[in-house]
Scaffold this motif. Structure first.
Motif: not given
Length: 158
Positions: A8-12, A14-17, A42-43, A76-78
């Protein structure tokens, strides 16, 4: 009604963060194998990689431990900015493995305090010289617990 993408956009986001958190920590820790900006997550596996390949044996022992610190604290930061399944607890046992430079360990302590200051708990256990630990923590908001002798012993022992 299946989604167009596996993430999802939220998942992407989170990975970016997570990537940003890891990169900024690596710079603070003195990571040196390649520029931290070249690291991605990696996604598919959610693990750190460079140019589409998982980062592995090409790292020095000290850079490998720096990456582990950054990844674990990055998760943890994310979790503090967005909903995740992180339990809000990170534990490090002897983080100065592989004789990581003192400036790297001081950076770890500072980053751990920053991240824990937003919620959650980070425990760092070390047998490092107490004066060295106090120097690492000089300007770090945290609780220092000092144990003299064994922390764990057989029942019935004094």
């Amino acid at each position: 009604e299946l989604p167009e993408s596996r993430l999802s956009e939220k998942d992407v986001l989170k990975i970016s963060e997570l990537e940003q958190s890891i990169r900024s920590q690596l710079m603070r820790y003195g990571f040196g194998r390649f520029p931290a900006k070249d690291l991605t997550v990696s996604q598919d596996t959610y693990r750190p990689e460079k140019e589409g390949f998982e980062i592995g044996f090409e790292l020095s022992a000290s850079d490998s431990i720096r990456l582990k610190w950054a990844y674990q604290l990055g998760l943890m930061d994310v979790s503090q900015r967005t909903a995740t399944n992180h339990p809000g607890l990170v534990v490090f046992d002897e983080p100065r493995q592989q004789e990581a430079a003192e400036t790297s360990v001081a950076g770890l302590f500072a980053e751990a305090a920053r991240i824990a200051g937003n919620g959650g708990q980070i425990l760092i256990a070390t047998s490092e010289n107490l004066s060295t630990v106090r120097a690492f923590l000089q300007n770090v908001q945290c609780d220092l617990l000092v144990f003299n002798g064994k922390m764990i012993s057989l029942m019935g022992e004094d």
